[in-house]
Design a protein around this motif. Structure first.
Motif, mmCIF file in Angstrom:
data_model
loop_
_atom_site.group_PDB
_atom_site.id
_atom_site.type_symbol
_atom_site.label_atom_id
_atom_site.label_comp_id
_atom_site.label_asym_id
_atom_site.label_seq_id
_atom_site.Cartn_x
_atom_site.Cartn_y
_atom_site.Cartn_z
ATOM 1 N N ARG A 20 -17.172 1.689 7.493
ATOM 2 C CA ARG A 20 -16.973 3.115 7.739
ATOM 3 C C ARG A 20 -15.537 3.393 8.167
ATOM 4 N N ASN A 21 -15.017 2.558 9.079
ATOM 5 C CA ASN A 21 -13.646 2.736 9.549
ATOM 6 C C ASN A 21 -12.639 2.537 8.425
ATOM 7 N N ARG A 22 -12.872 1.522 7.592
ATOM 8 C CA ARG A 22 -11.948 1.283 6.480
ATOM 9 C C ARG A 22 -11.911 2.459 5.534
ATOM 10 N N ALA A 23 -13.073 3.036 5.244
ATOM 11 C CA ALA A 23 -13.133 4.191 4.340
ATOM 12 C C ALA A 23 -12.383 5.377 4.941
ATOM 13 N N GLN A 24 -12.603 5.622 6.232
ATOM 14 C CA GLN A 24 -11.923 6.723 6.907
ATOM 15 C C GLN A 24 -10.408 6.539 6.880
ATOM 16 N N LYS A 25 -9.966 5.336 7.239
ATOM 17 C CA LYS A 25 -8.520 5.073 7.286
ATOM 18 C C LYS A 25 -7.897 5.178 5.900
ATOM 19 N N SER A 26 -8.613 4.687 4.901
ATOM 20 C CA SER A 26 -8.105 4.743 3.539
ATOM 21 C C SER A 26 -7.947 6.190 3.089
ATOM 22 N N ARG A 27 -8.948 7.012 3.383
ATOM 23 C CA ARG A 27 -8.904 8.429 3.018
ATOM 24 C C ARG A 27 -7.724 9.109 3.715
ATOM 25 N N MET A 28 -7.518 8.779 4.983
ATOM 26 C CA MET A 28 -6.423 9.367 5.742
ATOM 27 C C MET A 28 -5.068 8.937 5.171
ATOM 28 N N ARG A 29 -4.921 7.634 4.920
ATOM 29 C CA ARG A 29 -3.642 7.138 4.399
ATOM 30 C C ARG A 29 -3.312 7.736 3.040
ATOM 31 N N THR A 30 -4.318 7.929 2.202
ATOM 32 C CA THR A 30 -4.093 8.527 0.888
ATOM 33 C C THR A 30 -3.586 9.961 1.040
ATOM 34 N N ALA A 31 -4.203 10.715 1.934
ATOM 35 C CA ALA A 31 -3.782 12.106 2.159
ATOM 36 C C ALA A 31 -2.363 12.158 2.701
ATOM 37 N N VAL A 32 -2.047 11.267 3.638
ATOM 38 C CA VAL A 32 -0.700 11.233 4.213
ATOM 39 C C VAL A 32 0.317 10.869 3.138
ATOM 40 N N LYS A 33 -0.033 9.909 2.294
ATOM 41 C CA LYS A 33 0.889 9.492 1.235
ATOM 42 C C LYS A 33 1.143 10.643 0.257
ATOM 43 N N ARG A 34 0.086 11.385 -0.081
ATOM 44 C CA ARG A 34 0.226 12.517 -0.999
ATOM 45 C C ARG A 34 1.151 13.580 -0.398
ATOM 46 N N LEU A 35 0.991 13.839 0.897
ATOM 47 C CA LEU A 35 1.843 14.820 1.562
ATOM 48 C C LEU A 35 3.287 14.331 1.621
ATOM 49 N N ARG A 36 3.478 13.055 1.941
ATOM 50 C CA ARG A 36 4.849 12.515 1.996
ATOM 51 C C ARG A 36 5.532 12.570 0.633
ATOM 52 N N GLN A 37 4.778 12.379 -0.437
ATOM 53 C CA GLN A 37 5.362 12.476 -1.775
ATOM 54 C C GLN A 37 5.826 13.898 -2.050
ATOM 55 N N ALA A 38 5.037 14.878 -1.616
ATOM 56 C CA ALA A 38 5.434 16.286 -1.783
ATOM 57 C C ALA A 38 6.685 16.583 -0.965
ATOM 58 N N ILE A 39 6.763 16.020 0.236
ATOM 59 C CA ILE A 39 7.944 16.224 1.082
ATOM 60 C C ILE A 39 9.175 15.587 0.439
ATOM 61 N N ASP A 40 9.024 14.355 -0.060
ATOM 62 C CA ASP A 40 10.148 13.656 -0.696
ATOM 63 C C ASP A 40 10.630 14.386 -1.941
ATOM 64 N N GLN A 42 10.748 17.469 -2.235
ATOM 65 C CA GLN A 42 11.254 18.770 -1.788
ATOM 66 C C GLN A 42 10.379 19.914 -2.306
ATOM 67 N N ASP A 43 9.086 19.655 -2.465
ATOM 68 C CA ASP A 43 8.143 20.668 -2.948
ATOM 69 C C ASP A 43 7.491 21.335 -1.740
ATOM 70 N N GLY A 44 8.164 22.343 -1.212
ATOM 71 C CA GLY A 44 7.709 23.004 0.005
ATOM 72 C C GLY A 44 6.364 23.672 -0.127
ATOM 73 N N GLU A 45 6.134 24.285 -1.278
ATOM 74 C CA GLU A 45 4.871 25.003 -1.485
ATOM 75 C C GLU A 45 3.679 24.038 -1.458
ATOM 76 N N ALA A 46 3.806 22.935 -2.176
ATOM 77 C CA ALA A 46 2.719 21.948 -2.202
ATOM 78 C C ALA A 46 2.540 21.301 -0.829
ATOM 79 N N ALA A 47 3.649 21.040 -0.148
ATOM 80 C CA ALA A 47 3.579 20.404 1.170
ATOM 81 C C ALA A 47 2.877 21.320 2.164
ATOM 82 N N ARG A 48 3.196 22.609 2.140
ATOM 83 C CA ARG A 48 2.545 23.545 3.061
ATOM 84 C C ARG A 48 1.059 23.685 2.767
ATOM 85 N N LYS A 49 0.707 23.527 1.491
ATOM 86 C CA LYS A 49 -0.701 23.608 1.108
ATOM 87 C C LYS A 49 -1.459 22.358 1.552
ATOM 88 N N LEU A 50 -0.809 21.198 1.436
ATOM 89 C CA LEU A 50 -1.461 19.931 1.790
ATOM 90 C C LEU A 50 -1.505 19.665 3.299
#
Length: 86
Positions: A20-40, A42-50
């Motif tokens: 359960r913990n691994r699934a939770q952490k994996s889901r969290m890390r994926t979301a963080v990675k997606r947001l960091r890619q939007a930040i890198d 320079q896609d402000g609109e997508a970053a604010r949405k995510l």
């Protein structure tokens, strides 16, 4: 190996929690990675949405004990600051 029923039960419980913990952490890390890619990118609109979705996942993961609450707070702070700079 476990030699009594209570030890066997603890092993079963630990395996369930770990999965359960691994699934939770994996889901969290994926979301963080997606947001960091939007930040890198320079896609402000997508970053604010995510950002709200990602922060919600980070907080939920910390609340369930899969990550430490200070680690979650640090992640939240850094992501919010980075999106604010865009």
């Amino acid at each position: 190996m476990a030699n009594n029923p209570s030890a066997e039960k603890r092993i079963r419980q630990t395996e369930k929690r770990r999965a359960r913990n691994r699934a939770q952490k994996s889901r969290m890390r994926t979301a963080v990675k997606r947001l960091r890619q939007a930040i890198d990118a320079q896609d402000g609109e997508a970053a604010r949405k995510l950002l709200p979705e990602t922060l919600q996942l980070v907080d939920a993961t910390a609340q369930k004990g899969a990550v430490h609450r200070n680690a979650a707070a640090r992640t939240t702070s850094r992501l919010t600051r980075a999106v604010g700079k865009l």
